[in-house]
Design a protein around this motif. Structure first.
Motif, PDB file in Angstrom:
ATOM      1  N   VAL A   1      -5.289   1.336   3.391  1.00  0.00           N
ATOM      2  CA  VAL A   1      -6.266   0.598   2.591  1.00  0.00           C
ATOM      3  C   VAL A   1      -5.675  -0.736   2.143  1.00  0.00           C
ATOM      4  O   VAL A   1      -6.329  -1.789   2.240  1.00  0.00           O
ATOM      5  CB  VAL A   1      -6.715   1.437   1.377  1.00  0.00           C
ATOM      6  CG1 VAL A   1      -7.466   0.565   0.367  1.00  0.00           C
ATOM      7  CG2 VAL A   1      -7.600   2.589   1.831  1.00  0.00           C
TER       8      VAL A   1
ATOM      9  N   LEU B   1     -12.487  -0.482   6.030  1.00  0.00           N
ATOM     10  CA  LEU B   1     -12.220  -0.008   4.667  1.00  0.00           C
ATOM     11  C   LEU B   1     -13.290   0.964   4.178  1.00  0.00           C
ATOM     12  O   LEU B   1     -13.021   1.838   3.352  1.00  0.00           O
ATOM     13  CB  LEU B   1     -12.166  -1.193   3.706  1.00  0.00           C
ATOM     14  CG  LEU B   1     -10.832  -1.907   3.530  1.00  0.00           C
ATOM     15  CD1 LEU B   1     -11.027  -3.140   2.660  1.00  0.00           C
ATOM     16  CD2 LEU B   1      -9.803  -0.980   2.907  1.00  0.00           C
TER      17      LEU B   1
ATOM     18  N   ALA C   1      -9.826   1.187  -2.040  1.00  0.00           N
ATOM     19  CA  ALA C   1     -10.764   0.823  -0.979  1.00  0.00           C
ATOM     20  C   ALA C   1     -11.984   0.109  -1.548  1.00  0.00           C
ATOM     21  O   ALA C   1     -12.430  -0.913  -1.021  1.00  0.00           O
ATOM     22  CB  ALA C   1     -11.181   2.067  -0.204  1.00  0.00           C
TER      23      ALA C   1
END
Length: 235
Positions: free
Chosen positions: A189, A204, A219
């Motif tokens: 992430v 993401l 995220a």
């Protein structure tokens, strides 16, 4: 200067003369220049002449030999580099890792993964990590993902993953699999979030509903920056 000139010109016929300088000249800087030139000349003979110098008692000559072997594409240049990864001199190990990153190949990647995960010297770990980044194959990226599970290697792994080229982003995103440790998912992430890429921002989204709160939060934070408010975000 003559040795450097022959190396720049890649004069194959000069290999024997350069080897004689590398082996016998009384001036260490001349020997080093000859070794560097052999690296540029390349070929089987250059590899054969340079390989034994990895065991020299002169540290500067050893490092020059390792660097030269990294430039020589012939297969005979690879085994001495594997051997140099186990040198007691950390600078030699780092040079060997960098050289293998230039050469690439499946076996080199496997050796680099081991060094990056186990060497106790930060400069060697950094060199091996950078080499995996440079090789940039699915196997090399898998090695970087594995490194992210080690707190002492986490930041280096993230930085390397964040520089992955667009064509291999899907390999990086494999680290978001629920079967991966949360530390690895969070590293992915962070890496994707640092990229200035629409594709990375889209990948993401896979972590928006991660089982780990810290992964979800990271995220969604990066996603908010890229897209505005992420889907389903009620904050």
């Amino acid at each position: 200067f003559a040795a450097h000139s022959l190396g720049r010109r890649k004069v194959v016929e000069s290999a024997d003369a350069l080897a004689g300088l590398a082996r016998d000249d009384k001036s260490n800087h001349v020997r080093i220049a000859a070794v560097e030139a052999l690296g540029h000349v390349g070929g089987e003979r250059a590899a054969r002449f340079v390989a034994p110098l990895v065991k020299s008692d002169e540290p500067d000559l050893v490092r020059a030999a390792v660097k030269a072997l990294g430039r020589i594409s012939h297969t005979d240049a690879q085994p001495p580099l594997f051997e140099a990864l186990h040198s007691t001199d950390a600078e030699v190990r780092a040079e060997a890792a960098a050289a293998l990153g230039e050469r690439g190949g499946a076996e080199a990647v496997e050796r680099l993964r081991v060094v990056a995960a186990t060497d106790a010297v930060p400069s060697v770990v950094e060199a091996a990590t950078d080499a995996l980044e440079r090789v940039a194959t699915p196997e090399a990226i898998a090695g970087l993902l594995a490194l992210a599970s080690d707190p002492s290697r986490y930041e280096r792994a993230v930085a390397a993953l964040a520089r992955t080229r667009e064509a291999l982003l899907e390999e990086v995103a494999r680290g978001l699999s629920p079967q991966r440790p949360a530390e690895v998912r969070r590293a992915v992430v962070e890496a994707l979030g640092r990229m200035k890429s629409r594709r990375a921002a889209e990948l993401l989204r896979r972590a928006y509903d991660d089982a780990d709160a810290s992964v979800r939060s990271a995220a969604r934070g990066y996603g908010r920056t890229a897209f505005g408010k992420p889907p389903g975000d009620v904050s």
